[in-house]
Motif scaffolding. Structure first.
Motif, mmCIF file in Angstrom:
data_model
loop_
_atom_site.group_PDB
_atom_site.id
_atom_site.type_symbol
_atom_site.label_atom_id
_atom_site.label_comp_id
_atom_site.label_asym_id
_atom_site.label_seq_id
_atom_site.Cartn_x
_atom_site.Cartn_y
_atom_site.Cartn_z
ATOM 1 N N ARG A 194 9.702 -2.875 10.037
ATOM 2 C CA ARG A 194 10.729 -2.002 10.609
ATOM 3 C C ARG A 194 10.920 -0.781 9.711
ATOM 4 O O ARG A 194 10.686 -0.851 8.516
ATOM 5 C CB ARG A 194 12.069 -2.711 10.764
ATOM 6 C CG ARG A 194 12.714 -3.032 9.434
ATOM 7 C CD ARG A 194 13.993 -3.840 9.562
ATOM 8 N NE ARG A 194 14.577 -4.100 8.276
ATOM 9 C CZ ARG A 194 14.072 -4.855 7.319
ATOM 10 N NH1 ARG A 194 12.917 -5.422 7.480
ATOM 11 N NH2 ARG A 194 14.696 -5.034 6.182
ATOM 12 N N ASP A 195 11.340 0.276 10.301
ATOM 13 C CA ASP A 195 11.790 1.467 9.571
ATOM 14 C C ASP A 195 10.931 1.826 8.366
ATOM 15 O O ASP A 195 11.439 2.103 7.287
ATOM 16 C CB ASP A 195 13.240 1.300 9.118
ATOM 17 C CG ASP A 195 14.181 1.043 10.283
ATOM 18 O OD1 ASP A 195 13.938 1.608 11.364
ATOM 19 O OD2 ASP A 195 15.140 0.284 10.115
ATOM 20 N N GLY A 196 9.601 1.775 8.521
ATOM 21 C CA GLY A 196 8.730 2.203 7.445
ATOM 22 C C GLY A 196 8.490 1.167 6.365
ATOM 23 O O GLY A 196 8.104 1.517 5.250
ATOM 24 N N TYR A 197 8.695 -0.101 6.658
ATOM 25 C CA TYR A 197 8.443 -1.169 5.686
ATOM 26 C C TYR A 197 7.296 -2.051 6.152
ATOM 27 O O TYR A 197 7.093 -2.248 7.349
ATOM 28 C CB TYR A 197 9.696 -2.011 5.451
ATOM 29 C CG TYR A 197 10.699 -1.280 4.603
ATOM 30 C CD1 TYR A 197 10.660 -1.375 3.222
ATOM 31 C CD2 TYR A 197 11.655 -0.459 5.194
ATOM 32 C CE1 TYR A 197 11.558 -0.681 2.441
ATOM 33 C CE2 TYR A 197 12.559 0.243 4.412
ATOM 34 C CZ TYR A 197 12.508 0.128 3.036
ATOM 35 O OH TYR A 197 13.391 0.825 2.264
ATOM 36 N N ILE A 198 6.562 -2.579 5.173
ATOM 37 C CA ILE A 198 5.395 -3.415 5.417
ATOM 38 C C ILE A 198 5.618 -4.765 4.738
ATOM 39 O O ILE A 198 6.096 -4.823 3.603
ATOM 40 C CB ILE A 198 4.124 -2.774 4.803
ATOM 41 C CG1 ILE A 198 3.938 -1.330 5.259
ATOM 42 C CG2 ILE A 198 2.892 -3.628 5.055
ATOM 43 C CD1 ILE A 198 3.534 -1.163 6.689
ATOM 44 N N ALA A 199 5.255 -5.840 5.424
ATOM 45 C CA ALA A 199 5.259 -7.176 4.833
ATOM 46 C C ALA A 199 3.816 -7.520 4.479
ATOM 47 O O ALA A 199 2.904 -7.248 5.258
ATOM 48 C CB ALA A 199 5.821 -8.194 5.809
ATOM 49 N N ILE A 200 3.617 -8.098 3.298
ATOM 50 C CA ILE A 200 2.290 -8.481 2.828
ATOM 51 C C ILE A 200 2.334 -9.960 2.461
ATOM 52 O O ILE A 200 3.277 -10.408 1.810
ATOM 53 C CB ILE A 200 1.887 -7.665 1.575
ATOM 54 C CG1 ILE A 200 2.002 -6.172 1.849
ATOM 55 C CG2 ILE A 200 0.483 -8.030 1.122
ATOM 56 C CD1 ILE A 200 1.936 -5.333 0.587
ATOM 57 N N ARG A 201 1.293 -10.711 2.885
ATOM 58 C CA ARG A 201 1.243 -12.131 2.539
ATOM 59 C C ARG A 201 -0.193 -12.550 2.216
ATOM 60 O O ARG A 201 -1.157 -11.871 2.565
ATOM 61 C CB ARG A 201 1.797 -12.995 3.667
ATOM 62 C CG ARG A 201 0.922 -13.026 4.899
ATOM 63 C CD ARG A 201 1.530 -13.881 5.978
ATOM 64 N NE ARG A 201 0.645 -13.953 7.139
ATOM 65 C CZ ARG A 201 0.942 -14.540 8.270
ATOM 66 N NH1 ARG A 201 2.132 -15.110 8.412
ATOM 67 N NH2 ARG A 201 0.091 -14.576 9.266
ATOM 68 N N ASP A 202 -0.304 -13.688 1.588
ATOM 69 C CA ASP A 202 -1.590 -14.288 1.239
ATOM 70 C C ASP A 202 -2.099 -15.056 2.452
ATOM 71 O O ASP A 202 -1.408 -15.935 2.961
ATOM 72 C CB ASP A 202 -1.389 -15.219 0.043
ATOM 73 C CG ASP A 202 -2.665 -15.851 -0.466
ATOM 74 O OD1 ASP A 202 -3.697 -15.805 0.240
ATOM 75 O OD2 ASP A 202 -2.630 -16.404 -1.572
ATOM 76 N N SER A 203 -3.303 -14.753 2.904
ATOM 77 C CA SER A 203 -3.832 -15.420 4.095
ATOM 78 C C SER A 203 -4.066 -16.911 3.878
ATOM 79 O O SER A 203 -4.088 -17.676 4.837
ATOM 80 C CB SER A 203 -5.129 -14.755 4.555
ATOM 81 O OG SER A 203 -6.144 -14.911 3.582
ATOM 82 N N LYS A 204 -4.233 -17.343 2.635
ATOM 83 C CA LYS A 204 -4.428 -18.764 2.349
ATOM 84 C C LYS A 204 -3.113 -19.533 2.392
ATOM 85 O O LYS A 204 -3.116 -20.751 2.480
ATOM 86 C CB LYS A 204 -5.065 -18.962 0.963
ATOM 87 C CG LYS A 204 -6.480 -18.425 0.863
ATOM 88 C CD LYS A 204 -7.014 -18.636 -0.540
ATOM 89 C CE LYS A 204 -6.053 -18.045 -1.500
ATOM 90 N NZ LYS A 204 -6.406 -17.268 -2.583
ATOM 91 N N SER A 205 -1.993 -18.824 2.292
ATOM 92 C CA SER A 205 -0.685 -19.469 2.265
ATOM 93 C C SER A 205 0.305 -18.682 3.129
ATOM 94 O O SER A 205 1.284 -18.128 2.618
ATOM 95 C CB SER A 205 -0.197 -19.552 0.814
ATOM 96 O OG SER A 205 1.009 -20.227 0.737
ATOM 97 N N PRO A 206 0.062 -18.618 4.431
ATOM 98 C CA PRO A 206 0.892 -17.766 5.290
ATOM 99 C C PRO A 206 2.347 -18.210 5.428
ATOM 100 O O PRO A 206 3.188 -17.415 5.824
ATOM 101 C CB PRO A 206 0.171 -17.819 6.643
ATOM 102 C CG PRO A 206 -0.628 -19.063 6.607
ATOM 103 C CD PRO A 206 -0.990 -19.293 5.166
ATOM 104 N N THR A 207 2.652 -19.469 5.083
ATOM 105 C CA THR A 207 4.040 -19.913 5.202
ATOM 106 C C THR A 207 4.880 -19.585 3.984
ATOM 107 O O THR A 207 6.105 -19.691 4.030
ATOM 108 C CB THR A 207 4.097 -21.429 5.474
ATOM 109 O OG1 THR A 207 3.427 -22.112 4.430
ATOM 110 C CG2 THR A 207 3.461 -21.773 6.806
#
Length: 61
Positions: A25-38
């Protein structure tokens, strides 16, 4: 009700050891590890994410 995030990964990711990114939202990005998506994502501004990608591309990291 919030819409689910659309997670994307690089086309260079072929072995599963990747990061995934989603616009939240509003110019923000979420980044996560594909091996541990939870596990919780890291959230940063779109500008910070662009700077990170530029540093990775220049091999300065």
């Amino acid at each position: 009700m919030e819409e689910p995030l659309i997670w994307r990964r690089s086309s260079f990711c072929w072995d599963g050891d990747c990061i995934e990114a989603a616009i939240i939202r509003d110019g923000y990005i979420a980044i996560r590890d594909s091996k541990s998506p939870t596990s919780g994502p890291v959230v940063c501004s779109a500008w910070d994410f662009e700077q990170l990608i530029e540093r990775i591309r220049s091999e300065a990291v």
